[in-house]
Design a protein around this motif. Structure first.
Motif, PDB file in Angstrom:
ATOM      1  N   CYS A 103      -7.738  -1.933  -0.679  1.00 46.18           N
ATOM      2  CA  CYS A 103      -7.581  -3.234  -0.033  1.00 46.18           C
ATOM      3  C   CYS A 103      -6.185  -3.809  -0.229  1.00 46.18           C
ATOM      4  O   CYS A 103      -5.670  -3.845  -1.338  1.00 46.18           O
ATOM      5  N   ASP A 104      -5.623  -4.289   0.845  1.00 48.89           N
ATOM      6  CA  ASP A 104      -4.400  -5.064   0.772  1.00 48.89           C
ATOM      7  C   ASP A 104      -4.780  -6.453   0.262  1.00 48.89           C
ATOM      8  O   ASP A 104      -5.620  -7.121   0.858  1.00 48.89           O
ATOM      9  N   VAL A 105      -4.176  -6.868  -0.853  1.00 46.02           N
ATOM     10  CA  VAL A 105      -4.529  -8.185  -1.375  1.00 46.02           C
ATOM     11  C   VAL A 105      -3.343  -9.144  -1.362  1.00 46.02           C
ATOM     12  O   VAL A 105      -3.327 -10.135  -2.070  1.00 46.02           O
ATOM     13  N   SER A 106      -2.352  -8.823  -0.546  1.00 44.12           N
ATOM     14  CA  SER A 106      -1.260  -9.792  -0.403  1.00 44.12           C
ATOM     15  C   SER A 106      -1.809 -11.001   0.342  1.00 44.12           C
ATOM     16  O   SER A 106      -2.837 -10.931   1.003  1.00 44.12           O
ATOM     17  N   ASN A 107      -1.080 -12.096   0.239  1.00 46.11           N
ATOM     18  CA  ASN A 107      -1.612 -13.374   0.702  1.00 46.11           C
ATOM     19  C   ASN A 107      -2.285 -13.364   2.069  1.00 46.11           C
ATOM     20  O   ASN A 107      -3.338 -13.933   2.251  1.00 46.11           O
ATOM     21  N   SER A 108      -1.650 -12.654   3.002  1.00 46.95           N
ATOM     22  CA  SER A 108      -2.132 -12.772   4.376  1.00 46.95           C
ATOM     23  C   SER A 108      -3.560 -12.264   4.553  1.00 46.95           C
ATOM     24  O   SER A 108      -4.295 -12.750   5.395  1.00 46.95           O
ATOM     25  N   VAL A 109      -3.983 -11.283   3.773  1.00 48.93           N
ATOM     26  CA  VAL A 109      -5.291 -10.696   4.023  1.00 48.93           C
ATOM     27  C   VAL A 109      -6.247 -10.764   2.827  1.00 48.93           C
ATOM     28  O   VAL A 109      -7.341 -10.215   2.876  1.00 48.93           O
ATOM     29  N   ALA A 110      -5.825 -11.479   1.766  1.00 49.97           N
ATOM     30  CA  ALA A 110      -6.634 -11.491   0.544  1.00 49.97           C
ATOM     31  C   ALA A 110      -8.075 -11.943   0.802  1.00 49.97           C
ATOM     32  O   ALA A 110      -9.014 -11.383   0.249  1.00 49.97           O
ATOM     33  N   ALA A 111      -8.240 -12.936   1.677  1.00 51.57           N
ATOM     34  CA  ALA A 111      -9.576 -13.482   1.916  1.00 51.57           C
ATOM     35  C   ALA A 111     -10.523 -12.413   2.440  1.00 51.57           C
ATOM     36  O   ALA A 111     -11.698 -12.379   2.077  1.00 51.57           O
ATOM     37  N   TYR A 112      -9.975 -11.526   3.271  1.00 54.41           N
ATOM     38  CA  TYR A 112     -10.835 -10.502   3.852  1.00 54.41           C
ATOM     39  C   TYR A 112     -11.241  -9.471   2.810  1.00 54.41           C
ATOM     40  O   TYR A 112     -12.379  -9.016   2.760  1.00 54.41           O
ATOM     41  N   ALA A 113     -10.250  -9.113   1.978  1.00 53.56           N
ATOM     42  CA  ALA A 113     -10.518  -8.139   0.925  1.00 53.56           C
ATOM     43  C   ALA A 113     -11.658  -8.624   0.040  1.00 53.56           C
ATOM     44  O   ALA A 113     -12.539  -7.858  -0.355  1.00 53.56           O
ATOM     45  N   LYS A 114     -11.630  -9.916  -0.234  1.00 52.94           N
ATOM     46  CA  LYS A 114     -12.643 -10.517  -1.083  1.00 52.94           C
ATOM     47  C   LYS A 114     -14.037 -10.214  -0.550  1.00 52.94           C
ATOM     48  O   LYS A 114     -14.922  -9.794  -1.280  1.00 52.94           O
ATOM     49  N   CYS A 140      -6.596  -1.980  -5.304  1.00 50.76           N
ATOM     50  CA  CYS A 140      -5.933  -3.102  -4.665  1.00 50.76           C
ATOM     51  C   CYS A 140      -4.441  -2.827  -4.605  1.00 50.76           C
ATOM     52  O   CYS A 140      -3.875  -2.172  -5.482  1.00 50.76           O
ATOM     53  N   PHE A 141      -3.798  -3.335  -3.584  1.00 51.86           N
ATOM     54  CA  PHE A 141      -2.344  -3.196  -3.523  1.00 51.86           C
ATOM     55  C   PHE A 141      -1.701  -4.330  -2.752  1.00 51.86           C
ATOM     56  O   PHE A 141      -2.339  -4.978  -1.931  1.00 51.86           O
ATOM     57  N   SER A 142      -0.442  -4.584  -3.072  1.00 55.50           N
ATOM     58  CA  SER A 142       0.426  -5.295  -2.139  1.00 55.50           C
ATOM     59  C   SER A 142       1.686  -4.440  -1.996  1.00 55.50           C
ATOM     60  O   SER A 142       1.941  -3.895  -0.939  1.00 55.50           O
ATOM     61  N   ASN A 143       2.427  -4.275  -3.110  1.00 52.92           N
ATOM     62  CA  ASN A 143       3.503  -3.285  -3.028  1.00 52.92           C
ATOM     63  C   ASN A 143       3.276  -2.071  -3.923  1.00 52.92           C
ATOM     64  O   ASN A 143       3.877  -1.037  -3.741  1.00 52.92           O
ATOM     65  N   ARG A 144       2.406  -2.211  -4.932  1.00 53.29           N
ATOM     66  CA  ARG A 144       1.987  -1.056  -5.713  1.00 53.29           C
ATOM     67  C   ARG A 144       0.459  -1.032  -5.720  1.00 53.29           C
ATOM     68  O   ARG A 144      -0.191  -2.043  -5.476  1.00 53.29           O
ATOM     69  N   THR A 145      -0.117   0.129  -6.036  1.00 51.98           N
ATOM     70  CA  THR A 145      -1.573   0.233  -6.006  1.00 51.98           C
ATOM     71  C   THR A 145      -2.136   0.395  -7.409  1.00 51.98           C
ATOM     72  O   THR A 145      -1.547   1.093  -8.237  1.00 51.98           O
ATOM     73  N   GLY A 146      -3.255  -0.238  -7.675  1.00 51.61           N
ATOM     74  CA  GLY A 146      -3.918  -0.051  -8.963  1.00 51.61           C
ATOM     75  C   GLY A 146      -5.423  -0.011  -8.775  1.00 51.61           C
ATOM     76  O   GLY A 146      -5.971  -0.602  -7.839  1.00 51.61           O
ATOM     77  N   GLU A 147      -6.083   0.707  -9.668  1.00 48.07           N
ATOM     78  CA  GLU A 147      -7.536   0.794  -9.563  1.00 48.07           C
ATOM     79  C   GLU A 147      -8.174  -0.392 -10.280  1.00 48.07           C
ATOM     80  O   GLU A 147      -7.779  -0.746 -11.383  1.00 48.07           O
ATOM     81  N   VAL A 148      -9.176  -1.003  -9.639  1.00 50.80           N
ATOM     82  CA  VAL A 148      -9.822  -2.167 -10.243  1.00 50.80           C
ATOM     83  C   VAL A 148     -11.324  -1.944 -10.444  1.00 50.80           C
ATOM     84  O   VAL A 148     -12.063  -2.876 -10.733  1.00 50.80           O
ATOM     85  N   THR A 149     -11.747  -0.685 -10.315  1.00 50.47           N
ATOM     86  CA  THR A 149     -13.185  -0.382 -10.445  1.00 50.47           C
ATOM     87  C   THR A 149     -13.751  -0.901 -11.769  1.00 50.47           C
ATOM     88  O   THR A 149     -14.823  -1.496 -11.799  1.00 50.47           O
ATOM     89  N   ASP A 150     -12.984  -0.691 -12.857  1.00 47.78           N
ATOM     90  CA  ASP A 150     -13.466  -1.092 -14.172  1.00 47.78           C
ATOM     91  C   ASP A 150     -13.728  -2.587 -14.253  1.00 47.78           C
ATOM     92  O   ASP A 150     -14.703  -3.028 -14.857  1.00 47.78           O
ATOM     93  N   LEU A 151     -12.830  -3.357 -13.636  1.00 49.85           N
ATOM     94  CA  LEU A 151     -13.002  -4.802 -13.674  1.00 49.85           C
ATOM     95  C   LEU A 151     -14.340  -5.196 -13.056  1.00 49.85           C
ATOM     96  O   LEU A 151     -15.053  -6.060 -13.566  1.00 49.85           O
TER      97      LEU A 151
END
Lengths: 462, 317
Positions: free
Chosen positions: A298-309, A329-340
């Motif tokens: 998911c792109d979580v930069s400001n413009s599309v964060a609501a949709y990712a949610k 999640c990513f905006s300019n770098r990607t990271g895994e958030v499964t654990d969270l």
């Protein structure tokens, strides 16, 4: 009494308790069996036929209290302590005596409503109130602003003029008993007004509010997600869970696929030893279906964060049907958030992951490279990759080659774009290029669209 | 013909009779429970019982069977349970044996028959001997249907069974009949009382729920639990009973993986009686916590709260 039961069931349905016709019939049989004499029994009996989950039981309790809330109609004597109540009871008896002794006063009180008020019998009063309510066509009550109007109508129906007439007549009689009775009547008339108002308000809670909520849900479902305000989020979360549950129950039935046609010879022989080796019972080879794997990027930069949610919320609400969701999640770098998401509540996990990865402007190229570094190896032909983003790369390198690698390994790659289709490929959007390396791509602007996509996804992967 | 239960037993006259009857059998029921049993009996509908594990769901069915003096037929559900294990099966061995034994007889019967078609015709005269009720092996569901005087059928942990099995139950639960393709439909001789229990590990389908009355049994309140312990573990002293019930009630308020249920309370009471305790104190509770809590995490949580819990127990009893 039956019409009352039916309208009660109507009210329950409006509160999302799903009741079928056969259950309505059951409820009637139950009532015929236990009778209406004891309130608790009625409640328990109806609960066992109408409310069939824990949540429904809670809703049922609320509705029952509102609908059959007979207790509160008792005028007077609620907050007073026992002593005083006893005194009053005594004086009540005295009063009755005095009234009986005084023919003039008795004549003045000679109208049904006033009689009822003087007797102070809650059961009769409830019945009268219910009758009046059915005659003023309470079901047309919709808005809060109408409560005044309707309580006035209700009182008119009860014919409160009788009270005023009695008071007037009593004022003509110069007598201490009459004065005393006037006081009582004034007092009870006031209380009657309160009760009528309460009755109307409860009716509003019971029916109109539920309808309003339904309407609101419909609006929320078709509204553009990014334009929704923060205050709607709680409600939306609930709605997402509801939708997810519906989808889950629709899709959860196709788990076991037996592969009929190929005999499992070894097992058949083994199981038929006691029958002299004659193959009476046959066993067929089964194919164990692998659990589908879903990866959300998911792109979580400001413009599309609501949709990712909402996409993430949706996916994690479906954990019964798709247990293996990995999210990135990513905006300019990607990271895994499964654990969270495994560790915290969905809402909290989202907040944390957005904070961590949502800073900065979108760089799809770099993000795709990161993503491939982390998990390209684990993508196999049972994996579905969902990418959510507007594909606006700020004129950077699109790195289509990376997405193509993913495309070649995965079962399906789905690209969800929160922008309108007409805006795709305008400006810095790289959508047409990414589209070439996705199995399908679609817009997802509202919850309704998202629901359809997830529905499709479930059909696809199961 | 199908007999109904309701024209017989005075035991089922009203909910209160049932409740006191259960009391005397050592099952302390709330009014919810007795009302549901009363309704199910008279409406001839199955009851779906839900609730956390260990609150006496299975026990209720057992008690009803004791109370009405009817045989209890129990079907434990698990993943992969199918018709052959739940409904009926053909007695393959018997069929085989009979065909072997009857081989010679067959020779006699077929003697003198001209051509294949006449032989087949002669065989047809005997009908489907090998697929008649004599060769039917009844499994729990069929067994319950065949009981002359009715029975109590307990379908335990229905949530563990597959969806397919649930759908199969629908015919039995609404019409009390079973369809066997080779024979036809078999109707219940006398309608059984059916109890289904579920631990809520998954949602039961709406179709099934619609056919059942629904009873949710929560953890009992202090008063009820006290009476349950009194009836089940009469050896425990009044003081101990009050204290341990209060302690358990408090414990359920904590954030635990698995809250202790009634069955655990009963076990604990028994354990404490064995240890000759006549009141709760810190050491004895610490030693016996593993009776009521089944996860190491929970035990640690409880231990850290032990002092406050015991204090409020002392205050409230």
């Amino acid at each position: 009494m039956q019409t009352k039961l039916v309208s009660f069931i109507g009210a329950l349905r409006k509160h999302d308790v799903r009741i079928s016709t056969s259950e309505t019939l059951d409820a009637m049989r139950v009532m015929a069996l236990v009778g209406y004499s004891e309130r608790d029994t009625v409640k328990m009996a109806l609960a066992s036929t109408l409310a069939k989950t824990k949540e429904e039981k809670a809703l049922f309790d609320d509705c029952f209290e509102l609908f059959y809330g007979g207790e509160r109609l008792k005028i007077n004597q609620t907050s007073q302590d026992n002593d005083k109540a006893n005194n009053q009871e005594n004086s009540d008896v005295d009063l009755q005596q005095q009234i009986a002794d005084n023919p003039l006063v008795k004549a003045a009180l000679d109208s049904p409503l006033v009689q009822m008020l003087m007797e102070n019998d809650p059961a009769k009063l409830t019945a009268a109130m219910a009758k009046a309510a059915s005659e003023v066509s309470m079901e047309k009550l919709r808005y809060f602003t109408q409560t005044g109007q309707y309580s006035r109508k209700l009182l008119e129906q009860l014919d409160t003029r009788q009270i005023d007439d009695s008071i007037e007549q009593l004022q003509g009689i110069q007598d201490s008993t009459a004065d005393f009775v006037i006081d009582i009547l004034q007092n009870r008339k006031q209380q009657l007004r309160e009760i009528a108002k309460q009755q109307v308000e409860e009716h509003l809670l019971l029916t109109a509010n539920a309808e309003g909520r339904q309407l609101q849900e419909d609006v929320l479902r078709s509204a553009k997600l990014s334009s929704l305000e923060r205050k709607h989020f709680d409600q939306l979360q609930e709605l997402v869970r509801k939708l997810a549950k519906k989808l889950a129950s629709r899709h959860s039935q196709r788990m076991h696929v037996e592969k009929r046609g190929k005999l499992d010879v070894a097992k058949t022989l083994r199981k038929n030893v006691h029958l002299d080796g004659i193959m009476f019972e046959t066993y067929w080879k089964k194919k164990r279906k692998d659990q589908p794997k879903v990866i959300a990027l998911c792109d979580v930069s400001n413009s599309v964060a609501a949709y990712a949610k909402f996409l993430l919320l949706f996916l994690y609400s479906l954990s019964d049907v798709i247990p293996k969701v990995r999210s990135f999640c990513f905006s300019n770098r990607t990271g895994e958030v499964t654990d969270l998401f495994n560790k915290y509540e969905a809402a909290q996990a989202m907040e944390m992951s957005f904070k961590q990865w949502g800073q900065g402007s979108s760089d799809y190229g770099q993000s795709l490279v990161d993503f491939a570094d982390i998990c390209l190896e684990q993508i196999d032909n049972n994996t579905t990759v969902i990418i959510l983003g507007d594909a606006r790369n700020n004129h950077g390198d699109a790195r289509l080659d990376v997405l193509q690698k993913v495309y070649n390994r995965a079962k399906t790659v789905i690209w969800l774009n929160p922008e309108r289709r007409s805006q795709w490929n305008t400006g810095d959007s790289e959508m047409h290029r990414y589209q070439s390396a996705s199995h399908f791509s679609t817009e997802c602007q509202s919850l309704q669209q998202l629901e359809r996509i997830v529905d499709k996804l479930l059909t696809l992967i199961r | 013909m199908t007999k109904t239960l309701s024209d017989t037993s005075p035991l089922m006259e009203d909910a209160e009779t049932i409740r006191s009857g259960f009391d005397s059998l050592g099952y302390i029921a709330s009014r919810d429970i007795s009302t549901a049993v009363y309704l199910a009996y008279h409406l001839e509908k199955p009851i779906l019982i839900e609730g956390p594990p260990g609150v006496g769901k299975t026990e209720l069915a057992k008690t009803v069977s004791m109370y009405l003096n009817l045989p209890l037929v129990r079907l434990q559900c698990y993943e992969g349970l199918d018709e052959a294990k739940a409904l009926y099966e053909w007695k393959y061995g018997k069929q085989l044996l009979y065909t072997q034994v009857l081989k010679e007889q067959l020779g006699d019967i077929l003697k003198g028959a001209k051509g294949l078609s006449e032989s087949v015709e002669r065989l047809h005269e005997f009908g489907d001997i090998f697929y008649s009720e004599d060769f039917l092996e009844p499994r729990p569901l069929l067994k319950a249907m065949r009981e002359e005087n009715g029975s109590v059928l307990l379908i335990d942990e229905i949530d563990k069974a597959d969806y397919e099995f649930e759908s199969m139950l629908l015919e039995i639960l609404s019409d009390y009949q079973i369809s066997v393709p080779e024979i036809g439909t078999i109707k219940a001789v006398s309608k059984p009382m059916v109890f289904l229990t579920s631990n809520n590990t998954r949602d039961i389908s709406d179709a099934l729920k619609r056919r059942c009355l629904h009873l949710y049994i929560p953890f009992p309140n202090g008063d009820l639990e006290n009476r349950i312990i009194d009836s089940r573990v009469p050896e425990a002293s009044d003081k101990l009973r009050d204290q341990l019930v209060e302690f358990i009630q408090q414990l359920r308020g904590l954030d635990l993986k698995k809250s202790p249920a009634v069955s655990e309370t009963i076990d604990w009471a028994r354990a404490l009686v064995l240890l000759h305790a006549d009141s709760l104190n810190k050491e004895i509770v610490e030693q016996t916590l593993n009776v009521i809590l089944k996860f190491e995490d929970d035990i640690q949580t409880a231990k850290s709260e032990l002092a406050t819990l015991l204090n409020s127990v002392k205050k409230n009893t």
